[in-house]
Scaffold this motif. Sequence first.
Motif, PDB file in Angstrom:
ATOM      1  N   ALA A   1      37.871  42.139  83.875  1.00 42.99           N
ATOM      2  CA  ALA A   1      38.711  42.985  84.723  1.00 42.99           C
ATOM      3  C   ALA A   1      39.572  42.167  85.668  1.00 42.99           C
ATOM      4  O   ALA A   1      40.613  42.634  86.135  1.00 42.99           O
ATOM      5  CB  ALA A   1      37.841  43.954  85.515  1.00 42.99           C
ATOM      6  N   VAL A   2      39.150  40.948  85.964  1.00 42.85           N
ATOM      7  CA  VAL A   2      39.954  40.045  86.789  1.00 42.85           C
ATOM      8  C   VAL A   2      40.917  39.242  85.912  1.00 42.85           C
ATOM      9  O   VAL A   2      42.112  39.132  86.206  1.00 42.85           O
ATOM     10  CB  VAL A   2      39.056  39.089  87.596  1.00 42.85           C
ATOM     11  CG1 VAL A   2      39.897  38.039  88.310  1.00 42.85           C
ATOM     12  CG2 VAL A   2      38.220  39.869  88.598  1.00 42.85           C
ATOM     13  N   ALA A   3      40.387  38.684  84.824  1.00 45.99           N
ATOM     14  CA  ALA A   3      41.177  37.780  83.992  1.00 45.99           C
ATOM     15  C   ALA A   3      42.309  38.505  83.266  1.00 45.99           C
ATOM     16  O   ALA A   3      43.424  37.986  83.175  1.00 45.99           O
ATOM     17  CB  ALA A   3      40.280  37.086  82.977  1.00 45.99           C
ATOM     18  N   GLY A   4      42.025  39.713  82.747  1.00 48.60           N
ATOM     19  CA  GLY A   4      43.051  40.437  81.992  1.00 48.60           C
ATOM     20  C   GLY A   4      44.284  40.742  82.820  1.00 48.60           C
ATOM     21  O   GLY A   4      45.403  40.332  82.456  1.00 48.60           O
ATOM     22  N   PRO A   5      44.135  41.438  83.954  1.00 49.73           N
ATOM     23  CA  PRO A   5      45.313  41.689  84.783  1.00 49.73           C
ATOM     24  C   PRO A   5      45.980  40.416  85.297  1.00 49.73           C
ATOM     25  O   PRO A   5      47.195  40.378  85.468  1.00 49.73           O
ATOM     26  CB  PRO A   5      44.735  42.521  85.940  1.00 49.73           C
ATOM     27  CG  PRO A   5      43.528  43.186  85.362  1.00 49.73           C
ATOM     28  CD  PRO A   5      42.960  42.191  84.407  1.00 49.73           C
ATOM     29  N   ALA A   6      45.176  39.367  85.561  1.00 53.96           N
ATOM     30  CA  ALA A   6      45.765  38.106  86.016  1.00 53.96           C
ATOM     31  C   ALA A   6      46.660  37.514  84.936  1.00 53.96           C
ATOM     32  O   ALA A   6      47.771  37.041  85.214  1.00 53.96           O
ATOM     33  CB  ALA A   6      44.664  37.115  86.393  1.00 53.96           C
ATOM     34  N   ALA A   7      46.186  37.534  83.689  1.00 56.46           N
ATOM     35  CA  ALA A   7      47.015  37.040  82.583  1.00 56.46           C
ATOM     36  C   ALA A   7      48.283  37.871  82.449  1.00 56.46           C
ATOM     37  O   ALA A   7      49.365  37.343  82.175  1.00 56.46           O
ATOM     38  CB  ALA A   7      46.214  37.064  81.277  1.00 56.46           C
ATOM     39  N   ALA A   8      48.154  39.187  82.655  1.00 55.59           N
ATOM     40  CA  ALA A   8      49.321  40.067  82.575  1.00 55.59           C
ATOM     41  C   ALA A   8      50.330  39.742  83.676  1.00 55.59           C
ATOM     42  O   ALA A   8      51.541  39.703  83.433  1.00 55.59           O
ATOM     43  CB  ALA A   8      48.875  41.526  82.665  1.00 55.59           C
ATOM     44  N   ARG A   9      49.829  39.483  84.886  1.00 55.71           N
ATOM     45  CA  ARG A   9      50.740  39.139  85.983  1.00 55.71           C
ATOM     46  C   ARG A   9      51.438  37.808  85.725  1.00 55.71           C
ATOM     47  O   ARG A   9      52.641  37.670  85.956  1.00 55.71           O
ATOM     48  CB  ARG A   9      49.970  39.052  87.305  1.00 55.71           C
ATOM     49  CG  ARG A   9      49.515  40.378  87.863  1.00 55.71           C
ATOM     50  CD  ARG A   9      49.098  40.236  89.320  1.00 55.71           C
ATOM     51  NE  ARG A   9      48.082  39.219  89.514  1.00 55.71           N
ATOM     52  CZ  ARG A   9      46.779  39.436  89.451  1.00 55.71           C
ATOM     53  NH1 ARG A   9      46.327  40.654  89.168  1.00 55.71           N
ATOM     54  NH2 ARG A   9      45.913  38.460  89.649  1.00 55.71           N
ATOM     55  N   LEU A  10      50.673  36.840  85.232  1.00 50.80           N
ATOM     56  CA  LEU A  10      51.238  35.517  85.008  1.00 50.80           C
ATOM     57  C   LEU A  10      52.304  35.530  83.924  1.00 50.80           C
ATOM     58  O   LEU A  10      53.267  34.770  83.985  1.00 50.80           O
ATOM     59  CB  LEU A  10      50.128  34.536  84.643  1.00 50.80           C
ATOM     60  CG  LEU A  10      49.153  34.185  85.775  1.00 50.80           C
ATOM     61  CD1 LEU A  10      47.931  33.467  85.220  1.00 50.80           C
ATOM     62  CD2 LEU A  10      49.829  33.340  86.831  1.00 50.80           C
ATOM     63  N   THR A  11      52.123  36.360  82.911  1.00 50.06           N
ATOM     64  CA  THR A  11      53.066  36.390  81.790  1.00 50.06           C
ATOM     65  C   THR A  11      54.073  37.526  81.900  1.00 50.06           C
ATOM     66  O   THR A  11      54.936  37.676  81.049  1.00 50.06           O
ATOM     67  CB  THR A  11      52.305  36.548  80.460  1.00 50.06           C
ATOM     68  OG1 THR A  11      51.547  37.769  80.493  1.00 50.06           O
ATOM     69  CG2 THR A  11      51.373  35.380  80.235  1.00 50.06           C
ATOM     70  N   ARG A  12      53.905  38.359  82.952  1.00 46.64           N
ATOM     71  CA  ARG A  12      54.789  39.516  83.149  1.00 46.64           C
ATOM     72  C   ARG A  12      54.748  40.459  81.949  1.00 46.64           C
ATOM     73  O   ARG A  12      55.774  40.956  81.480  1.00 46.64           O
ATOM     74  CB  ARG A  12      56.223  39.061  83.440  1.00 46.64           C
ATOM     75  CG  ARG A  12      56.340  38.226  84.707  1.00 46.64           C
ATOM     76  CD  ARG A  12      57.767  37.857  85.026  1.00 46.64           C
ATOM     77  NE  ARG A  12      57.834  37.066  86.247  1.00 46.64           N
ATOM     78  CZ  ARG A  12      58.954  36.583  86.772  1.00 46.64           C
ATOM     79  NH1 ARG A  12      60.114  36.809  86.165  1.00 46.64           N
ATOM     80  NH2 ARG A  12      58.928  35.883  87.883  1.00 46.64           N
ATOM     81  N   ARG A  13      53.538  40.694  81.486  1.00 52.50           N
ATOM     82  CA  ARG A  13      53.306  41.638  80.400  1.00 52.50           C
ATOM     83  C   ARG A  13      52.328  42.703  80.886  1.00 52.50           C
ATOM     84  O   ARG A  13      51.571  42.498  81.823  1.00 52.50           O
ATOM     85  CB  ARG A  13      52.725  40.922  79.170  1.00 52.50           C
ATOM     86  CG  ARG A  13      53.685  39.942  78.513  1.00 52.50           C
ATOM     87  CD  ARG A  13      54.854  40.682  77.879  1.00 52.50           C
ATOM     88  NE  ARG A  13      55.614  39.846  76.982  1.00 52.50           N
ATOM     89  CZ  ARG A  13      56.697  39.168  77.317  1.00 52.50           C
ATOM     90  NH1 ARG A  13      57.118  39.197  78.574  1.00 52.50           N
ATOM     91  NH2 ARG A  13      57.359  38.449  76.435  1.00 52.50           N
ATOM     92  N   THR A  14      52.364  43.864  80.239  1.00 53.62           N
ATOM     93  CA  THR A  14      51.446  44.935  80.643  1.00 53.62           C
ATOM     94  C   THR A  14      50.208  44.976  79.755  1.00 53.62           C
ATOM     95  O   THR A  14      49.113  45.284  80.223  1.00 53.62           O
ATOM     96  CB  THR A  14      52.158  46.294  80.589  1.00 53.62           C
ATOM     97  OG1 THR A  14      52.711  46.487  79.266  1.00 53.62           O
ATOM     98  CG2 THR A  14      53.293  46.346  81.616  1.00 53.62           C
ATOM     99  N   ALA A  15      50.377  44.685  78.472  1.00 53.88           N
ATOM    100  CA  ALA A  15      49.240  44.742  77.547  1.00 53.88           C
ATOM    101  C   ALA A  15      48.457  43.442  77.603  1.00 53.88           C
ATOM    102  O   ALA A  15      49.043  42.349  77.619  1.00 53.88           O
ATOM    103  CB  ALA A  15      49.734  44.997  76.121  1.00 53.88           C
TER     104      ALA A  15
END
Length: 403
Positions: free
Chosen positions: A239-253
């Motif tokens: 739950a932390v890593a997924g949204p963090a990866a999304a923020r870093l890559t500017r992706r939603t999925a």
Amino acid sequence: MDPASRPAPAVTAELATVAAREHGLPAGLLDGYLDALVAVARTGRRLRDAEEAACRRLGGEAAAGGVALPRLVDLYMTASRLLWPCLPELITTGGGGRTADLVAVGEAVWRAADTAVAALAEGHVDAQRQVVRREEAFRREFVEDLLTGRSEVGPLVERAERFGLSLAAAHTVVVAVTDRPVDSGMPTTGCIEDDVRTRLGPRGLLVAVRDGRLVLVLSSAPGRPPGAGAGAEGEVLAAVAGPAAARLTRRTAWRAGVGRPHTGPRGVLRSYREAVDALTVAAQLDLPQRVVHAPDMLVYRVLLRDEEAIADLVGTVLGPLTTARGGAEPLLRTLECYFASGRNSAETARRLHLSVRAVTYRLARLHELTGHRPGDPAAELPLLVAVTGARLLDWPGRPLPVM
């Protein structure tokens, strides 16, 4: 102090000592600076290249000694303030420079001080950058050795302590991805580590980027046996890593794979590979879950372990679908949705945006081509395993492997 009766170097050395004592810093950090200002005041010249280089060097030494840049600049400004009232006498005794024109002297001195401080700051920042680069290189090398198993265990354990990891404990690894690679140059650690520690308390934690994926390695809670509560901890990490990866890559999925907890350095590697394998299988099957756990993917890994057998099953059971109008994919997708919806034709039609009549026709056509009726309990297992194997092998998009 009477500057007029003493040599300029003696006065500047004493002023440097006073300024350094006031700030609790070594007087050597002012080496040559005040003498350069006196020379500038006498001649009106600018700082020489060698004098600027000396300031850059001193800035680097201060950074290496742990002196913060604001504190260092404050030291130089204090030394400049102490020197200013002494300049008229120092200039006169040094060779008869014009002391009446205080404006010209002031402009020359403070221009030189500004140049010196700029060089000082440049040297300080450069030294900090070099430290950061060395740390990043050390971190990248450690992560690579840890997650590939290339390094010997003993040195790996010692290096892990630098990152707060005790590799004798059990660790859970979570790997998060989006459809765009995570860049190792992106800021990945600070806020992620704070978030994890807020939720799970102080633990050994490593946040890294490898192969375009965000990787989190978490030590198990003290006194907790491997596996106890690991599912919940894995969900939190995901739950932390997924949204963090999304923020870093500017992706939603995004999707996160959670490995099982294992002990020792090789245990970290094993958990990491489990997390990556879970992500790979979930992508092949186009699973809807954002978080996939390694134990839930074991059945698919079993299927892939005997690729020859699963390819044979897919070709035997579903191979005839390639003769259908439009190819095998529409019928295969219908069968996949039929099983996923609990063998409900109406729900299958809704998911595929078809009419119930169209779904019924496709299922009948599938029975006609394969000889297996989707609603028949006896045909369910071979059809279900064959559909799963087809997705794992990316069939019919790719030819089945020839053994």
